[in-house]
Design an enzyme around this catalytic site. Structure first.
Site, PDB file in Angstrom:
ATOM      1  N   LYS A 258       0.884  -1.016  -0.058  1.00  0.00           N
ATOM      2  CA  LYS A 258      -0.017  -0.027   0.040  1.00  0.00           C
ATOM      3  C   LYS A 258       0.858   1.300  -0.045  1.00  0.00           C
ATOM      4  O   LYS A 258       0.757   2.181  -0.744  1.00  0.00           O
ATOM      5  CB  LYS A 258      -0.957  -0.009   1.152  1.00  0.00           C
ATOM      6  CG  LYS A 258      -2.040  -0.889   1.044  1.00  0.00           C
ATOM      7  CD  LYS A 258      -2.897  -1.278   2.324  1.00  0.00           C
ATOM      8  CE  LYS A 258      -4.010  -2.350   2.257  1.00  0.00           C
ATOM      9  NZ  LYS A 258      -4.563  -2.741   3.361  1.00  0.00           N
TER      10      LYS A 258
ATOM     11  N   GLN B 260      -5.007  -1.583   9.480  1.00  0.00           N
ATOM     12  CA  GLN B 260      -4.819  -2.939   8.661  1.00  0.00           C
ATOM     13  C   GLN B 260      -5.433  -3.962   9.730  1.00  0.00           C
ATOM     14  O   GLN B 260      -5.038  -3.852  10.958  1.00  0.00           O
ATOM     15  CB  GLN B 260      -3.333  -3.140   8.651  1.00  0.00           C
ATOM     16  CG  GLN B 260      -3.099  -4.462   7.746  1.00  0.00           C
ATOM     17  CD  GLN B 260      -3.595  -4.367   6.435  1.00  0.00           C
ATOM     18  OE1 GLN B 260      -3.416  -3.595   5.729  1.00  0.00           O
ATOM     19  NE2 GLN B 260      -4.483  -5.468   6.178  1.00  0.00           N
TER      20      GLN B 260
ATOM     21  N   ASP C 229     -11.468   2.332   3.690  1.00  0.00           N
ATOM     22  CA  ASP C 229     -11.831   1.130   3.522  1.00  0.00           C
ATOM     23  C   ASP C 229     -13.483   1.069   3.556  1.00  0.00           C
ATOM     24  O   ASP C 229     -13.753  -0.104   3.365  1.00  0.00           O
ATOM     25  CB  ASP C 229     -11.436   0.439   4.937  1.00  0.00           C
ATOM     26  CG  ASP C 229     -10.227  -0.462   4.683  1.00  0.00           C
ATOM     27  OD1 ASP C 229      -9.896  -0.811   3.419  1.00  0.00           O
ATOM     28  OD2 ASP C 229      -9.600  -0.872   5.623  1.00  0.00           O
TER      29      ASP C 229
END
Ligand code: NDP
Length: 299
Positions: free
Chosen positions: A54, A98, A121
């Protein structure tokens, strides 16, 4: 006739290039640089790889990347304080924590402490609710990537029969909501669904998000259907002792013989997930600055 293989690597490269162009335009015309903050708690090996990828992709499209690596024993209050700081940082337009988190941390609480506008997200309960009610929201990256590939391949999805196999909060449910928003007739199948094969056989679109290696075989698929394989499963390599290989939830060979189009694993949905994270960060940046959203990069 063998199915067309939808190449996610090429598609994702196109999305990243589009994001890169928009980032450059923002920099040149408005002096704004989109920023993505990624928080990693602990040393989970797979998570470390995802976070590294990422970071690299974020830098490659010209955005700022802010990495925060915290010890696996980090108290919840410290993690929440960091999120609060990032929520209030105008340089940061997207925040991602995460998952999975170490057991002592409340995942729901942590996700919902990211302000919805920066929740790239799309897991915050407000974004989930807004997607379910057809409002503008941040959309989870993997289903967004699937939707982009479907629209590109099929054009208008209106009226098509779509079956989503899997009902998780991160893939199955948001995928079903996105397809519904594009006016598909949507069925969600799961581990208790009866006659799942015949339900899939009647579908124009099958999305597989089950986490069961090669579960969906050619006899589940109607002639010419479009099959999107979200699954990523690591199985022992049949020919190389002690080695592993990645397969999807779809049996590629038999399904290719029936489907009109199919995404491979690896190289299908996987690369689209990070590309869509970058697209979401750009969208969040545009929204927070009152600018027009980039066309074709949102749901
Ligand atoms: P979950 O384990 O959270 O959900 C799996 C779903 O599949 C559940 O709803 C479950 O049903 C259903 N299911 C399991 N077994 C069967 C079965 N035999 N028949 C019908 N339905 C079944 O998985 P995720 O949604 O998180 O992920 C799904 C897959 O996608 C995994 O392989 C994962 O690695 C992959 N993935 C890939 C990503 C990418 O970037 N490409 C991103 C995220 C996930 P029930 O609810 O009844 O238990």
């Amino acid at each position: 006739m063998a199915a067309k293989v939808i190449d996610g690597k090429i598609f994702a490269a196109g999305v990243r290039a589009q994001v890169g162009e928009q980032v450059l335009r923002l920099k040149n015309e408005k002096n704004i640089i989109p920023g993505l903050a990624v928080i990693l708690v602990g040393e989970d090996a797979a998570s470390q790889v995802y976070v590294r990828n990422k970071h690299t992709s974020t830098i490659e499209v010209g955005m700022n990347s802010y990495e925060h690596r915290l010890d696996s024993n980090t108290p919840e209050v410290d993690l929440l304080a960091l999120i609060d700081q990032l929520n209030n940082d105008p340089k940061v337009h997207g925040i991602l924590c995460q998952l999975p988190l170490p057991g002592h941390l409340n995942e729901e609480l942590v996700i919902n402490s990211i302000i919805p506008e920066k929740d790239v997200d799309g897991f915050h309960i407000s974004n989930v609710g807004m997607l379910a009610t057809g409002q503008k929201s941040m959309v989870p990256c993997t289903p967004l990537g699937c939707l982009m590939m479907l629209r590109d391949h099929l054009g208008l999805l209106s009226g098509l029969n779509a079956v989503v196999v899997g009902r998780s909060n991160i893939v199955g449910k948001p995928m079903a909501n996105l397809l519904l928003r594009d006016s598909c007739t949507v069925t969600i199948a799961h581990s208790r669904t009866k006659n799942i094969e015949s339900i899939c056989r009647n579908a124009d679109i099958v999305i597989a998000a089950v986490g069961q290696p090669e579960m969906i075989t050619g006899d589940w698929i109607g002639d010419g259907a479009t099959v999107i394989d979200v699954g990523i499963n690591r199985i022992p390599h049949p020919e190389k002792d002690g080695k592993f290989k990645l397969v999807g939830d779809v049996h590629f060979e038999s399904v290719s013989a029936k489907a009109g189009a199919i995404t491979p694993v690896p190289g299908g949905v996987g690369p689209m997930t990070i590309a869509c994270l970058l697209a979401n960060t750009l969208t969040a940046c545009c929204r927070s600055n009152g600018l027009e959203e980039p066309e074709g990069l949102t749901a």
